[in-house]
Scaffold this active site. Structure first.
Site, PDB file in Angstrom:
ATOM      1  N   GLY A   1     -14.789 -14.467 -11.262  1.00  0.00           N
ATOM      2  CA  GLY A   1     -14.572 -14.762 -10.407  1.00  0.00           C
ATOM      3  C   GLY A   1     -13.615 -12.899 -10.440  1.00  0.00           C
ATOM      4  O   GLY A   1     -14.338 -12.087 -10.857  1.00  0.00           O
TER       5      GLY A   1
ATOM      6  N   GLY B   1       7.425 -10.131 -14.232  1.00  0.00           N
ATOM      7  CA  GLY B   1       6.342 -10.922 -14.725  1.00  0.00           C
ATOM      8  C   GLY B   1       5.044 -10.360 -14.779  1.00  0.00           C
ATOM      9  O   GLY B   1       4.728  -9.350 -14.738  1.00  0.00           O
TER      10      GLY B   1
ATOM     11  N   HIS C   1     -11.279   5.924  16.346  1.00  0.00           N
ATOM     12  CA  HIS C   1     -12.269   7.386  15.807  1.00  0.00           C
ATOM     13  C   HIS C   1     -11.870   8.418  15.142  1.00  0.00           C
ATOM     14  O   HIS C   1     -11.453   9.166  15.488  1.00  0.00           O
ATOM     15  CB  HIS C   1     -13.148   6.920  16.976  1.00  0.00           C
TER      16      HIS C   1
END
Length: 470
Positions: free
Chosen positions: A187, A40, A449
């Site tokens: 947008g 698509g 971290h």
């Protein structure tokens, strides 16, 4: 004699092909009808190729600023044809991947354009093949996943002409790099193209009808994005509209009319239309079937069921948010309901939104303003990128993570981010909301971290007055 299936899906975008695969996994004999390339618009002309272009612009930006990393890169330039070719190759590769997945899952792929005719227990699907001949298909269930297309403004002359006025499709395969570009709409689509072309060297102007850019985002995030874009040299005009355009020989004039102020007329090399989308409801036979359509979008319930027995619709065709991951999830919910499972009705409360401009923007849930408007007493946490060691090491110290909690229950109402890699970080908060975690669980979670994700922890801590590094 018509070919018979348990389910026929019309449209193979991220909603349609995912639904077809899941249906086959559940034991349904499934076919998918596609008039163009598998995958698509999203895969071929949207989500994927635009990210390839934006990645190119990101690398180009870093090369031009190599000195900041102790590197030397002289005479940095780009080959536009090669940039576009890479983007198209990636789209082609993934379209081939969808074809493989459908074959692997025994989904029948039928090439052609589908339309509906009355039938029982579900409408018939008539497919016009590339040879012009019709094939009649029957199924117990039919799902529409035909997507949407760019909205145009004919009255202002703002219709794609293949030369001066582009939709996203034309903007992805530019024949030339415009020196001066006008983007109408701020947008996600408009801002992504504005960011790409600005980084690649174009003089970019963005016009937005609302009073701020990225109007669906939290106001603080919009403001930070505007500051960053302007710092980068982008011109942004809010509270304004393009009143008319006039094509010339080599450029196109656009008259911009602010709500308050004097209108101006300037010439641009190209214009990109990014003012929303409309559902692809035409030529499907919906009128003859009496399918309810509201402003170009098919009306459905929480499981994709239309008002016509046996007929379903999912994805962009059914309305906002117009996002690939929303379409995929809708397709799975719809198919599982058809197969007799017991899925939760589809809701939009926890769908993340991502904008891949520079800096990136991501969000999920309620903005601070919306949370207050809906009656919540809120606690808001913020943490800046400048306080994070990994962000500084990356050379990306600009940005912020903002969290909105219900002050009484500790519920995470929304999260909003701007900065490097936030489109990847947002999923942590999506999982937290899906699992209905409160501030307690988030505070007690150990974040590694050094990572950007530590800022998610710190923003939560800040909402309750416990931030360590800020």
């Amino acid at each position: 004699m018509a070919d018979k299936f348990d389910l026929i899906v019309v449209g193979s975008g991220p909603g349609g092909y995912v639904a077809a695969i899941r249906a086959s996994q559940l034991g349904l004999k499934t076919a998918i009808v596609e008039r163009d390339a598998l995958g698509g618009v999203c895969l071929n002309w949207g989500c994927i190729p635009t990210k390839a272009l934006l990645r190119t612009s990101e690398v180009y930006h870093n090369m031009k600023h190599a000195e900041a990393f102790g590197l030397k890169a002289e005479g940095v330039s780009f080959d536009l044809d090669a940039v576009v070719k890479r983007s198209r190759q990636i789209a082609g590769q993934l379209s081939g991947g969808v074809k493989h997945l459908l074959k692997k899952n025994k989904v029948t792929v039928i090439e052609g354009e589908g339309r509906l005719e009355k039938g029982k227990p579900a409408p018939k699907v008539i497919v016009k093949g590339k040879d012009g001949k019709d094939t009649s298909l029957e199924a117990k269930h039919v799902m529409l996943a035909t997507g949407a297309r760019a909205r145009t403004i004919p009255q202002a002359g703002l219709e794609p002409d293949g030369k001066f006025i582009w939709t996203a499709k034309e903007a992805m395969v530019p024949d030339t790099m415009p020196k001066k570009l006008l983007v109408i709409g701020s947008g996600a689509i408009g801002i992504e193209f504005a960011s790409f072309y600005k980084t690649m060297g174009a003089d970019v102007t963005v016009v937005e009808m609302m009073d701020r850019i990225l109007p669906v985002e939290d106001e603080e995030i919009s403001a930070m994005a505007l500051k960053s874009f302007k710092k980068d040299g982008m011109k942004v005009i809010t509270g304004a509209a393009v009143d008319s355009v006039k094509p010339g020989k080599d450029t196109i004039q656009a008259t911009i009319k602010p709500k308050d102020g004097k209108q101006t007329t300037e010439s641009y090399d190209r214009i990109v239309l990014a003012i929303g989308i409309v559902g692809n409801v035409e030529n499907l036979g919906l009128e003859d079937l009496g399918v309810k359509v509201d402003r170009s979008h098919v009306t459905v319930d929480g499981f994709g069921q239309t008002n016509v027995p046996g007929l379903y619709a999912i994805g962009d065709l059914t309305g906002p948010p117009w996002l690939a991951h929303k379409a995929s999830h809708e397709g799975i919910v719809c198919v599982e309901k058809i197969a007799g499972k017991n899925p939760h009705a589809f809701e939009t409360w926890n769908i993340p939104g991502c904008t891949y401009c520079r800096p990136q923007i991501a969000s999920v849930g309620l903005t601070e303003a919306k949370a207050k408007e809906t009656g919540h007493d809120v606690k808001v946490g913020r943490f800046p990128f400048i306080g994070n060691g990994k962000a500084i090491a990356l050379g990306e110290p600009e940005g912020m993570i903002k969290t909105v909690f219900d002050a009484k229950t500790g519920e995470l109402l929304g999260a909003h981010m701007i900065g490097a890699e936030v489109t990847e970080l947002i999923q942590g908060y999506v999982v937290a909301r899906q699992g209905e975690l409160t501030e307690g669980e988030l505070m007690e979670t150990v974040f590694p971290h050094p990572t950007l994700s530590e800022m998610m922890h710190e923003s939560t801590l800040d909402a309750f007055g416990r931030a360590i590094h800020y």
